[in-house]
Design a protein around this motif. Structure first.
Motif, short mmCIF file in Angstrom:
data_model
loop_
_atom_site.label_atom_id
_atom_site.label_comp_id
_atom_site.label_asym_id
_atom_site.label_seq_id
_atom_site.Cartn_x
_atom_site.Cartn_y
_atom_site.Cartn_z
N TYR A 8 0.84 -1.19 0.00
CA TYR A 8 0.00 0.00 0.00
C TYR A 8 0.88 1.24 0.00
O TYR A 8 1.95 1.25 0.59
N TYR A 9 0.40 2.30 -0.66
CA TYR A 9 1.14 3.55 -0.65
C TYR A 9 0.18 4.71 -0.89
O TYR A 9 -0.96 4.52 -1.28
N THR A 10 0.66 5.91 -0.62
CA THR A 10 -0.17 7.11 -0.74
C THR A 10 0.29 7.93 -1.95
O THR A 10 1.38 7.70 -2.47
N PRO A 11 -0.52 8.89 -2.37
CA PRO A 11 -0.14 9.70 -3.54
C PRO A 11 1.18 10.45 -3.36
O PRO A 11 1.91 10.65 -4.32
N PHE A 12 1.48 10.88 -2.15
CA PHE A 12 2.66 11.73 -1.95
C PHE A 12 3.74 11.05 -1.10
O PHE A 12 4.79 11.61 -0.89
N GLY A 13 3.46 9.86 -0.61
CA GLY A 13 4.43 9.16 0.24
C GLY A 13 5.63 8.68 -0.57
O GLY A 13 5.59 8.61 -1.79
N LYS A 14 6.69 8.35 0.13
CA LYS A 14 7.91 7.90 -0.54
C LYS A 14 8.17 6.42 -0.32
O LYS A 14 9.13 5.88 -0.81
N CYS A 15 7.33 5.76 0.47
CA CYS A 15 7.57 4.34 0.73
C CYS A 15 6.27 3.54 0.59
O CYS A 15 5.19 4.10 0.47
N SER A 24 1.15 5.16 9.68
CA SER A 24 1.70 6.16 8.75
C SER A 24 0.73 6.48 7.61
O SER A 24 0.85 7.51 6.97
N LEU A 25 -0.19 5.57 7.34
CA LEU A 25 -1.16 5.79 6.26
C LEU A 25 -2.38 6.57 6.73
O LEU A 25 -3.15 7.06 5.91
N ASN A 43 6.16 2.74 -9.25
CA ASN A 43 5.54 4.02 -8.94
C ASN A 43 6.40 4.85 -7.99
O ASN A 43 5.90 5.71 -7.27
N ASN A 44 7.70 4.55 -7.99
CA ASN A 44 8.70 5.33 -7.25
C ASN A 44 8.55 5.23 -5.73
O ASN A 44 8.92 6.15 -5.02
N ARG A 45 7.99 4.14 -5.25
CA ARG A 45 7.93 3.88 -3.81
C ARG A 45 8.89 2.72 -3.56
O ARG A 45 8.50 1.57 -3.58
N ASN A 46 10.18 3.02 -3.42
CA ASN A 46 11.17 1.95 -3.39
C ASN A 46 11.73 1.65 -2.01
O ASN A 46 12.72 0.96 -1.88
N LYS A 47 11.11 2.19 -0.98
CA LYS A 47 11.54 1.90 0.38
C LYS A 47 10.36 1.36 1.18
O LYS A 47 9.23 1.84 1.03
N LEU A 48 10.64 0.41 2.03
CA LEU A 48 9.62 -0.14 2.92
C LEU A 48 9.46 0.78 4.12
O LEU A 48 10.45 1.27 4.66
N CYS A 49 8.24 1.01 4.53
CA CYS A 49 7.97 1.78 5.75
C CYS A 49 8.69 1.12 6.92
O CYS A 49 8.59 -0.09 7.12
N VAL A 61 15.83 -5.17 4.15
CA VAL A 61 15.39 -4.43 2.97
C VAL A 61 15.55 -2.93 3.25
O VAL A 61 15.62 -2.51 4.40
N LYS A 62 15.61 -2.17 2.18
CA LYS A 62 15.74 -0.72 2.29
C LYS A 62 14.45 -0.13 2.86
O LYS A 62 13.36 -0.38 2.35
N THR A 63 14.58 0.64 3.94
CA THR A 63 13.40 1.28 4.54
C THR A 63 13.56 2.79 4.46
O THR A 63 14.56 3.30 3.98
N ASP A 64 12.58 3.48 5.00
CA ASP A 64 12.66 4.94 5.02
C ASP A 64 13.57 5.43 6.15
O ASP A 64 13.65 6.61 6.42
#
Length: 88
Positions: A8-15, A24-25, A43-49, A61-64
Motif C-alpha cells: 500500500y502507498y499514498t499519492p505523496f508518500g515515498k515508501c 503512517s497511512l 511508482n517510485n515507492r522503493n523503500k519499505l515503511c 530491505v531498504k526502509t525509510d
C-alpha cells in the motif's frame, strides 16, 4: 527478504507499506493498493515503511530509515502532531 502479497502507498508518500492499517497511512485520504512490491517500485515507492518492517520483523530491505522504537509502534495516532499540507 522477499516481500509477497499486496502493498500500500499514498499519492505523496515515498515508501510502501505492508499493512493497510499502518499508522503512517492514517494521515492520507487516499491509499493505493498494489498487487506486489514491484508495482510500488515502478511508482517510485522503493523503500519499505520502517514501522511495517519492524512489525513484520524484516531487517534486510531498504526502509525509510527512521529509527523506530517499540514505543513508536505503540503510539496512538491521536497523540501525534499532524503537519498540515496544502491541498492541490
Amino acid at each position: 527478504a522477499v516481500i509477497e502479497g499486496k502493498v500500500y502507498y499514498t499519492p505523496f508518500g515515498k515508501c510502501y507499506h505492508l499493512d493497510p492499517n499502518c499508522s503512517s497511512l492514517n494521515n492520507s485520504d487516499t491509499v493505493y493498493e498494489a498487487e506486489n512490491v514491484q508495482v510500488a517500485i515502478e511508482n517510485n515507492r522503493n523503500k519499505l515503511c520502517s514501522f511495517c518492517a519492524k512489525r513484520a520483523g524484516i531487517d534486510n530491505v531498504k526502509t525509510d530509515e527512521k529509527s523506530v522504537t517499540d514505543a513508536d509502534l505503540a503510539l496512538n495516532t491521536d497523540e501525534v502532531e499532524l503537519t498540515e499540507v496544502a491541498a492541490e
